[in-house]
Design a protein around this motif. Sequence first.
Motif, PDB file in Angstrom:
ATOM      1  N   ALA A 193      52.099  34.204  -2.690  1.00 56.26           N
ATOM      2  CA  ALA A 193      51.488  35.517  -2.892  1.00 56.26           C
ATOM      3  C   ALA A 193      52.444  36.457  -3.621  1.00 56.26           C
ATOM      4  O   ALA A 193      52.034  37.204  -4.508  1.00 56.26           O
ATOM      5  N   LYS A 194      53.731  36.408  -3.271  1.00 52.38           N
ATOM      6  CA  LYS A 194      54.710  37.295  -3.907  1.00 52.38           C
ATOM      7  C   LYS A 194      55.045  36.894  -5.336  1.00 52.38           C
ATOM      8  O   LYS A 194      55.447  37.740  -6.131  1.00 52.38           O
ATOM      9  N   THR A 195      54.920  35.621  -5.654  1.00 55.43           N
ATOM     10  CA  THR A 195      55.308  35.147  -6.990  1.00 55.43           C
ATOM     11  C   THR A 195      54.116  34.866  -7.894  1.00 55.43           C
ATOM     12  O   THR A 195      54.300  34.370  -9.004  1.00 55.43           O
ATOM     13  N   GLY A 196      52.909  35.156  -7.411  1.00 53.72           N
ATOM     14  CA  GLY A 196      51.721  34.878  -8.213  1.00 53.72           C
ATOM     15  C   GLY A 196      51.443  33.386  -8.334  1.00 53.72           C
ATOM     16  O   GLY A 196      50.867  32.923  -9.310  1.00 53.72           O
ATOM     17  N   GLY A 197      51.854  32.648  -7.325  1.00 53.06           N
ATOM     18  CA  GLY A 197      51.706  31.199  -7.355  1.00 53.06           C
ATOM     19  C   GLY A 197      50.534  30.708  -6.533  1.00 53.06           C
ATOM     20  O   GLY A 197      49.629  31.455  -6.191  1.00 53.06           O
ATOM     21  N   ASN A 198      50.579  29.428  -6.219  1.00 58.56           N
ATOM     22  CA  ASN A 198      49.529  28.779  -5.469  1.00 58.56           C
ATOM     23  C   ASN A 198      50.162  27.846  -4.442  1.00 58.56           C
ATOM     24  O   ASN A 198      51.357  27.581  -4.492  1.00 58.56           O
ATOM     25  N   VAL A 199      49.338  27.358  -3.538  1.00 60.60           N
ATOM     26  CA  VAL A 199      49.789  26.417  -2.516  1.00 60.60           C
ATOM     27  C   VAL A 199      48.938  25.163  -2.604  1.00 60.60           C
ATOM     28  O   VAL A 199      47.717  25.242  -2.727  1.00 60.60           O
ATOM     29  N   GLU A 200      49.603  24.037  -2.555  1.00 60.92           N
ATOM     30  CA  GLU A 200      48.943  22.731  -2.451  1.00 60.92           C
ATOM     31  C   GLU A 200      49.236  22.218  -1.056  1.00 60.92           C
ATOM     32  O   GLU A 200      50.400  22.084  -0.669  1.00 60.92           O
ATOM     33  N   ILE A 201      48.188  21.965  -0.283  1.00 57.97           N
ATOM     34  CA  ILE A 201      48.342  21.446   1.069  1.00 57.97           C
ATOM     35  C   ILE A 201      48.113  19.939   1.026  1.00 57.97           C
ATOM     36  O   ILE A 201      47.089  19.477   0.525  1.00 57.97           O
ATOM     37  N   GLU A 203      52.861  24.652  10.585  1.00 60.26           N
ATOM     38  CA  GLU A 203      52.223  25.966  10.443  1.00 60.26           C
ATOM     39  C   GLU A 203      53.199  26.990   9.876  1.00 60.26           C
ATOM     40  O   GLU A 203      52.842  27.819   9.040  1.00 60.26           O
ATOM     41  N   ILE A 204      54.441  26.925  10.336  1.00 59.18           N
ATOM     42  CA  ILE A 204      55.456  27.861   9.863  1.00 59.18           C
ATOM     43  C   ILE A 204      55.767  27.602   8.391  1.00 59.18           C
ATOM     44  O   ILE A 204      55.896  28.538   7.608  1.00 59.18           O
ATOM     45  N   ALA A 205      55.858  26.332   8.004  1.00 59.33           N
ATOM     46  CA  ALA A 205      56.101  25.999   6.601  1.00 59.33           C
ATOM     47  C   ALA A 205      54.949  26.487   5.727  1.00 59.33           C
ATOM     48  O   ALA A 205      55.168  27.030   4.638  1.00 59.33           O
ATOM     49  N   LEU A 206      53.722  26.337   6.206  1.00 59.29           N
ATOM     50  CA  LEU A 206      52.562  26.792   5.448  1.00 59.29           C
ATOM     51  C   LEU A 206      52.575  28.309   5.299  1.00 59.29           C
ATOM     52  O   LEU A 206      52.320  28.841   4.211  1.00 59.29           O
ATOM     53  N   ARG A 207      52.904  29.016   6.348  1.00 62.23           N
ATOM     54  CA  ARG A 207      52.962  30.485   6.271  1.00 62.23           C
ATOM     55  C   ARG A 207      54.025  30.929   5.271  1.00 62.23           C
ATOM     56  O   ARG A 207      53.798  31.824   4.458  1.00 62.23           O
ATOM     57  N   PHE A 208      55.199  30.284   5.325  1.00 59.97           N
ATOM     58  CA  PHE A 208      56.253  30.628   4.386  1.00 59.97           C
ATOM     59  C   PHE A 208      55.784  30.387   2.947  1.00 59.97           C
ATOM     60  O   PHE A 208      55.961  31.243   2.078  1.00 59.97           O
ATOM     61  N   ALA A 209      55.193  29.228   2.687  1.00 62.66           N
ATOM     62  CA  ALA A 209      54.724  28.902   1.331  1.00 62.66           C
ATOM     63  C   ALA A 209      53.657  29.889   0.875  1.00 62.66           C
ATOM     64  O   ALA A 209      53.659  30.319  -0.286  1.00 62.66           O
ATOM     65  N   ALA A 210      52.774  30.264   1.765  1.00 63.77           N
ATOM     66  CA  ALA A 210      51.723  31.223   1.408  1.00 63.77           C
ATOM     67  C   ALA A 210      52.309  32.575   1.036  1.00 63.77           C
ATOM     68  O   ALA A 210      51.908  33.195   0.042  1.00 63.77           O
ATOM     69  N   ARG A 211      53.278  33.025   1.815  1.00 61.45           N
ATOM     70  CA  ARG A 211      53.917  34.317   1.520  1.00 61.45           C
ATOM     71  C   ARG A 211      54.658  34.271   0.185  1.00 61.45           C
ATOM     72  O   ARG A 211      54.591  35.194  -0.612  1.00 61.45           O
TER      73      ARG A 211
END
Length: 151
Positions: free
Chosen positions: A26-34, A15-23
Amino acid sequence: MRTYLVVIDDSPEAEIALRFAARRAAKTGGNVEILALIPPAEFVQWGGVMATIEEEARERAEALVMRAAGTLFTESGLTPSITVREGDGAKVVREMLAANGDIAALVLGAAPSGAPGKLVAHFTGADSGKLTVPVMIIPGSLDMDAIDRLS
């Protein structure tokens, strides 16, 4: 587009890794692959029982990923890409990295104490120099405020 690949399970460090990746996304205009991994099923002599075990594992992984995707969307407004794959975790991750040139980093959560986890140990060990992207290890001991400050 810069994509952060996050491998999740039902652990707090995921969960912590996912939150970090999401933040970061969001800051870099990127995306997350889960990515949710289904461990290879051990052989069971009766095919029907084995099929049931495999289906239950897939359903648990899909529920986990949908819950994580919902949390990600609620907290950051990002709609992640979702992958559920069966197999050896390290092999699946390497295949995903090879298949998707948009992945900019592999984000893994380390357990707050004891062994860091199989994937963290693997990708910071023998295979670390062979990767095509950086590995971000997010300590499981960080709280949400620390994650928000660091990302």
